[in-house]
Design a protein around this motif. Structure first.
Motif, mmCIF file in Angstrom:
data_model
loop_
_atom_site.group_PDB
_atom_site.id
_atom_site.type_symbol
_atom_site.label_atom_id
_atom_site.label_comp_id
_atom_site.label_asym_id
_atom_site.label_seq_id
_atom_site.Cartn_x
_atom_site.Cartn_y
_atom_site.Cartn_z
ATOM 1 N N ALA A 49 0.830 -1.214 0.000
ATOM 2 C CA ALA A 49 0.000 0.000 0.000
ATOM 3 C C ALA A 49 0.860 1.257 0.000
ATOM 4 O O ALA A 49 0.587 2.213 -0.729
ATOM 5 N N LEU A 50 1.914 1.270 0.797
ATOM 6 C CA LEU A 50 2.788 2.436 0.838
ATOM 7 C C LEU A 50 3.617 2.567 -0.429
ATOM 8 O O LEU A 50 3.905 3.671 -0.880
ATOM 9 N N ALA A 51 4.008 1.432 -1.004
ATOM 10 C CA ALA A 51 4.898 1.465 -2.164
ATOM 11 C C ALA A 51 4.230 2.121 -3.369
ATOM 12 O O ALA A 51 4.740 3.101 -3.901
ATOM 13 N N GLY A 52 3.133 1.583 -3.810
ATOM 14 C CA GLY A 52 2.476 2.158 -4.972
ATOM 15 C C GLY A 52 3.220 1.940 -6.271
ATOM 16 O O GLY A 52 2.627 1.805 -7.319
ATOM 17 N N ASP A 53 4.552 1.872 -6.228
ATOM 18 C CA ASP A 53 5.375 1.728 -7.426
ATOM 19 C C ASP A 53 6.686 1.051 -7.032
ATOM 20 O O ASP A 53 7.009 0.963 -5.858
ATOM 21 N N ALA A 54 7.423 0.582 -8.030
ATOM 22 C CA ALA A 54 8.712 -0.049 -7.775
ATOM 23 C C ALA A 54 9.624 0.168 -8.974
ATOM 24 O O ALA A 54 9.170 0.543 -10.057
ATOM 25 N N LEU A 55 10.910 -0.081 -8.780
ATOM 26 C CA LEU A 55 11.889 0.104 -9.843
ATOM 27 C C LEU A 55 11.865 -1.021 -10.871
ATOM 28 O O LEU A 55 12.351 -0.856 -11.974
ATOM 29 N N ASP A 56 11.307 -2.164 -10.506
ATOM 30 C CA ASP A 56 11.261 -3.319 -11.407
ATOM 31 C C ASP A 56 10.017 -4.148 -11.063
ATOM 32 O O ASP A 56 9.046 -3.601 -10.565
#
Length: 70
Positions: A17-24
């Motif tokens: 929930a906190l991430a929302g996005d990632a590098l891969d």
């Protein structure tokens, strides 16, 4: 800021929930199954806990130290 968001069941909900996005594709793998003993690194530059919101801290790394030789 550094925080450990509680027990395994809570981490499975809070980290994605906190991430929302990632590098891969790490976030996709984490959402599918949060491995036992996994450590997730979220990149957040807020100044207060009140400023922390869903999607505000991209996932930059994840490791599973289980089985790593000491």
């Amino acid at each position: 800021m550094t925080a450990r968001p509680g027990s395994g069941p809570l981490r499975r909900l809070v980290v994605p929930a906190l991430a929302g996005d990632a590098l891969d594709d790490t976030l996709d793998r984490l959402r599918a199954k949060y491995p036992t003993s996994a450590i997730a690194v979220l990149d957040w530059h807020g100044t207060t806990w009140r400023a922390l919101a869903p999607g505000a801290a991209p996932l930059t790394a994840m490791t599973v130290p289980r089985g790593v030789p000491r």
